[in-house]
Scaffold this active site. Sequence first.
Site, PDB file in Angstrom:
ATOM      1  N   ARG A 191       6.505   8.710  -0.215  1.00  0.00           N
ATOM      2  CA  ARG A 191       5.609   7.703  -0.820  1.00  0.00           C
ATOM      3  C   ARG A 191       6.188   6.290  -0.733  1.00  0.00           C
ATOM      4  NH1 ARG A 191       1.858   7.735  -6.275  1.00  0.00           N
ATOM      5  NH2 ARG A 191       1.273   5.560  -6.064  1.00  0.00           N
ATOM      6  N   LYS A 201       0.107   4.760 -10.042  1.00  0.00           N
ATOM      7  CA  LYS A 201       1.189   3.888 -10.515  1.00  0.00           C
ATOM      8  C   LYS A 201       0.588   2.929 -11.532  1.00  0.00           C
ATOM      9  CE  LYS A 201       4.527   3.768  -6.780  1.00  0.00           C
ATOM     10  NZ  LYS A 201       5.181   2.923  -5.755  1.00  0.00           N
ATOM     11  N   ASN A 243       5.419   1.077   0.245  1.00  0.00           N
ATOM     12  CA  ASN A 243       5.990  -0.191  -0.208  1.00  0.00           C
ATOM     13  C   ASN A 243       6.484  -1.055   0.951  1.00  0.00           C
ATOM     14  OD1 ASN A 243       5.614   0.382  -2.963  1.00  0.00           O
ATOM     15  ND2 ASN A 243       7.402   1.711  -2.915  1.00  0.00           N
ATOM     16  N   LYS A 262      -3.898   6.506   1.872  1.00  0.00           N
ATOM     17  CA  LYS A 262      -3.087   6.507   0.639  1.00  0.00           C
ATOM     18  C   LYS A 262      -3.125   7.891  -0.007  1.00  0.00           C
ATOM     19  CE  LYS A 262      -1.501   4.231  -3.406  1.00  0.00           C
ATOM     20  NZ  LYS A 262      -1.397   3.048  -4.220  1.00  0.00           N
ATOM     21  N   ARG A 319       0.367   9.599 -26.431  1.00  0.00           N
ATOM     22  CA  ARG A 319       1.037  10.354 -25.347  1.00  0.00           C
ATOM     23  C   ARG A 319       0.108  10.740 -24.199  1.00  0.00           C
ATOM     24  NH1 ARG A 319       3.428  12.816 -29.883  1.00  0.00           N
ATOM     25  NH2 ARG A 319       5.417  11.823 -30.339  1.00  0.00           N
ATOM     26  N   HIS A 363       7.212  -4.685   0.348  1.00  0.00           N
ATOM     27  CA  HIS A 363       7.171  -4.965  -1.089  1.00  0.00           C
ATOM     28  C   HIS A 363       8.529  -5.405  -1.650  1.00  0.00           C
ATOM     29  CE1 HIS A 363       3.249  -3.233  -0.662  1.00  0.00           C
ATOM     30  NE2 HIS A 363       2.981  -3.256  -1.948  1.00  0.00           N
ATOM     31  N   GLU A 368      -2.925  -5.386   2.231  1.00  0.00           N
ATOM     32  CA  GLU A 368      -2.622  -3.970   1.951  1.00  0.00           C
ATOM     33  C   GLU A 368      -3.356  -3.057   2.947  1.00  0.00           C
ATOM     34  OE1 GLU A 368      -0.278  -3.102  -0.101  1.00  0.00           O
ATOM     35  OE2 GLU A 368      -0.248  -4.385  -1.887  1.00  0.00           O
ATOM     36  N   HIS A 397      -0.081 -11.208  -5.047  1.00  0.00           N
ATOM     37  CA  HIS A 397       0.672 -10.028  -4.619  1.00  0.00           C
ATOM     38  C   HIS A 397       0.476  -9.773  -3.112  1.00  0.00           C
ATOM     39  CE1 HIS A 397       2.487  -6.049  -4.805  1.00  0.00           C
ATOM     40  NE2 HIS A 397       1.393  -5.545  -4.254  1.00  0.00           N
ATOM     41  N   HIS A 403       8.162  -8.544  -3.608  1.00  0.00           N
ATOM     42  CA  HIS A 403       8.402  -8.634  -5.053  1.00  0.00           C
ATOM     43  C   HIS A 403       9.410  -9.738  -5.355  1.00  0.00           C
ATOM     44  CE1 HIS A 403       6.881  -4.296  -6.063  1.00  0.00           C
ATOM     45  NE2 HIS A 403       5.912  -5.144  -5.836  1.00  0.00           N
ATOM     46  N   GLU A 448       6.978   9.589  -5.854  1.00  0.00           N
ATOM     47  CA  GLU A 448       7.850   8.792  -4.987  1.00  0.00           C
ATOM     48  C   GLU A 448       9.306   9.264  -4.968  1.00  0.00           C
ATOM     49  OE1 GLU A 448       6.732   4.598  -4.676  1.00  0.00           O
ATOM     50  OE2 GLU A 448       8.857   4.137  -4.453  1.00  0.00           O
TER      51      GLU A 448
HETATM   52  P1  NAD Z   1      -5.896  -9.326  -9.922  1.00  0.00           P
HETATM   53  O1  NAD Z   1      -6.106  -8.133 -10.734  1.00  0.00           O
HETATM   54  O2  NAD Z   1      -5.125 -10.457 -10.527  1.00  0.00           O
HETATM   55  O3  NAD Z   1      -7.313  -9.870  -9.434  1.00  0.00           O
HETATM   56  C1  NAD Z   1      -7.368 -11.032  -8.652  1.00  0.00           C
HETATM   57  C2  NAD Z   1      -8.310 -12.101  -9.241  1.00  0.00           C
HETATM   58  O4  NAD Z   1      -9.657 -11.746  -8.939  1.00  0.00           O
HETATM   59  C3  NAD Z   1      -8.247 -12.238 -10.748  1.00  0.00           C
HETATM   60  O5  NAD Z   1      -8.404 -13.586 -11.089  1.00  0.00           O
HETATM   61  C4  NAD Z   1      -9.449 -11.415 -11.208  1.00  0.00           C
HETATM   62  O6  NAD Z   1      -9.928 -11.805 -12.477  1.00  0.00           O
HETATM   63  C5  NAD Z   1     -10.437 -11.745 -10.138  1.00  0.00           C
HETATM   64  N1  NAD Z   1     -11.500 -10.769  -9.902  1.00  0.00           N
HETATM   65  C6  NAD Z   1     -11.408  -9.416  -9.954  1.00  0.00           C
HETATM   66  N2  NAD Z   1     -12.540  -8.862  -9.499  1.00  0.00           N
HETATM   67  C7  NAD Z   1     -13.368  -9.875  -9.191  1.00  0.00           C
HETATM   68  C8  NAD Z   1     -14.669  -9.935  -8.654  1.00  0.00           C
HETATM   69  N3  NAD Z   1     -15.329  -8.850  -8.275  1.00  0.00           N
HETATM   70  N4  NAD Z   1     -15.251 -11.158  -8.483  1.00  0.00           N
HETATM   71  C9  NAD Z   1     -14.557 -12.291  -8.796  1.00  0.00           C
HETATM   72  N5  NAD Z   1     -13.302 -12.291  -9.268  1.00  0.00           N
HETATM   73  C10 NAD Z   1     -12.712 -11.099  -9.457  1.00  0.00           C
HETATM   74  O7  NAD Z   1      -5.157  -8.997  -8.543  1.00  0.00           O
HETATM   75  P2  NAD Z   1      -5.286  -7.784  -7.509  1.00  0.00           P
HETATM   76  O8  NAD Z   1      -4.962  -8.385  -6.212  1.00  0.00           O
HETATM   77  O9  NAD Z   1      -6.525  -7.031  -7.678  1.00  0.00           O
HETATM   78  O10 NAD Z   1      -4.096  -6.827  -7.961  1.00  0.00           O
HETATM   79  C11 NAD Z   1      -2.764  -7.264  -7.920  1.00  0.00           C
HETATM   80  C12 NAD Z   1      -1.974  -6.426  -8.896  1.00  0.00           C
HETATM   81  O11 NAD Z   1      -2.017  -5.060  -8.499  1.00  0.00           O
HETATM   82  C13 NAD Z   1      -0.520  -6.790  -8.975  1.00  0.00           C
HETATM   83  O12 NAD Z   1      -0.124  -6.824 -10.322  1.00  0.00           O
HETATM   84  C14 NAD Z   1       0.191  -5.676  -8.247  1.00  0.00           C
HETATM   85  O13 NAD Z   1       1.489  -5.452  -8.717  1.00  0.00           O
HETATM   86  C15 NAD Z   1      -0.702  -4.515  -8.547  1.00  0.00           C
HETATM   87  N6  NAD Z   1      -0.631  -3.425  -7.572  1.00  0.00           N
HETATM   88  C16 NAD Z   1      -0.490  -2.172  -8.036  1.00  0.00           C
HETATM   89  C17 NAD Z   1      -0.468  -1.111  -7.166  1.00  0.00           C
HETATM   90  C18 NAD Z   1      -0.404   0.279  -7.692  1.00  0.00           C
HETATM   91  O14 NAD Z   1      -0.211   1.207  -6.898  1.00  0.00           O
HETATM   92  N7  NAD Z   1      -0.595   0.473  -8.963  1.00  0.00           N
HETATM   93  C19 NAD Z   1      -0.577  -1.329  -5.784  1.00  0.00           C
HETATM   94  C20 NAD Z   1      -0.724  -2.637  -5.336  1.00  0.00           C
HETATM   95  C21 NAD Z   1      -0.756  -3.688  -6.242  1.00  0.00           C
HETATM   96  N1  GLY Z   2       1.463   0.561  -3.784  1.00  0.00           N
HETATM   97  C1  GLY Z   2       2.496   1.512  -3.634  1.00  0.00           C
HETATM   98  C2  GLY Z   2       2.202   2.879  -4.166  1.00  0.00           C
HETATM   99  O1  GLY Z   2       1.165   3.132  -4.716  1.00  0.00           O
HETATM  100  O2  GLY Z   2       3.029   3.738  -4.047  1.00  0.00           O
END
Ligand code: NAD
Ligand code: GLY
Length: 361
Positions: free
Chosen positions: A238, A140, A242, A224, A118, A245, A182, A262, A249, A234
């Site tokens: 907030r 998130k 998006n 942010k 939890r 998005h 972003e 993404h 999405h 949200e």
């Molecule tokens: P990712 O985590 O897939 O990383 C991208 C690629 O880069 C992967 O292959 C990873 O292994 C590689 N990588 C990571 N760090 C590296 C480094 N320093 N050197 C070499 N390679 C490296 O993608 P991302 O773009 O970081 O994140 C996308 C994800 O984040 C999506 O799932 C999206 O939905 C999520 N997201 C979440 C939020 C949130 O608020 N939680 C906001 C935006 C996006």
């Molecule tokens: N990436 C959207 C949020 O964090 O609200």
Amino acid sequence: MQTVHVELGVRSYPIYIGEKLFANSQLLRAHTRAQQVLIVTNETVAPLYLQQIRECFAGLSVSQVVLPDGEAYKTLAVLSTIYDQLLQEKHNRTTTLVALGGGVVGDMTGFAAASYQRGVDFIQIPTTLLSQVDSSVGGKTGVNHPLGKNMIGAFYQPKCVLADTGTLETLPKRELSAGIAEVIKYGLIVDGSFFNWLDDNVEKLLANEREATSYAIQRSCENKAMVVAQDERESGVRAILNLGHTFGHAIETAQGYGNWLHGEAVAVGMLMAVRMSQMMGHLTQSDYERVCQLIHRAGLPVDSPKNMTGEQFINLMGVDKKVIDGKLRLVLLERIGQAVVSTDFDTESLHQVLNEYCSAA
Ligand code: NAD
Ligand code: GLY
């Protein structure tokens, strides 16, 4: 080092931004409560940075779980392997989970931390530009479902975020561009002067020039943090984070998770939202063209996937988390630097944008 604070009362935390932060083990140790630490990373990031992070926790009981790499693995089944390890190693409620990687690792580790016993502590160590400017901040967390992106998850804040800008040196160019999408988003939704700065400096970000990159990360995190502090879960403002998005999405889901990054899907989604805002009379044609050019200069796509139909967009957009009582809400711009969340948007403009962007019948 720069520190940005996310102000959320008892859930407040710092975001440390700078170079060679991994060498300063005290930063992480200050946010670790007890003896146990589980580092969650993936098979690409582990050989690059896992050893350095393990060393930061020297003297504690440190173990790791190395996940397969990719958006396609952001699933409940892979998440379960984190719980398996936590239970096999008898981690208790004072344990700390450490997310070392991009947004996929961060979102999954955060959800594991939110749900294991939890709720246990977790720390974000984002290693992509996208995760340093966006996903590691704001709490998130979650995983995808085959029918919808990020549909299973929780709001759960980390104890700190440590963004070592040196990690961007190993990041592939395509991933760097995805992160810039972003960054551009913040300029569009809340920070017109940052948008102007990006217009002047985007090539420096693409070249990963140290000063420009650090500034963009700091400014993005400040923006942010400001929005999240007003509306952590949200229920209102907030949602502007998006922008693009809902369209994006739909693209990610339709193309199969991981085929479009993404950030790439968000870039096209933002353009569609900007175009719609222009059609509704809020922006000029030259605003739209300026955004289009900036996205293109950032190495991002400006057209939606060739195989998508407007109908497919509409169906997939209906599974968006912003849908309330069956009513689609879209983030639109009133001007560059000011976004609004709208349910009473002009449906004709939405259909026109989809016609324009979808070449498939
Ligand atoms: P990712 O985590 O897939 O990383 C991208 C690629 O880069 C992967 O292959 C990873 O292994 C590689 N990588 C990571 N760090 C590296 C480094 N320093 N050197 C070499 N390679 C490296 O993608 P991302 O773009 O970081 O994140 C996308 C994800 O984040 C999506 O799932 C999206 O939905 C999520 N997201 C979440 C939020 C949130 O608020 N939680 C906001 C935006 C996006
Ligand atoms: N990436 C959207 C949020 O964090 O609200």
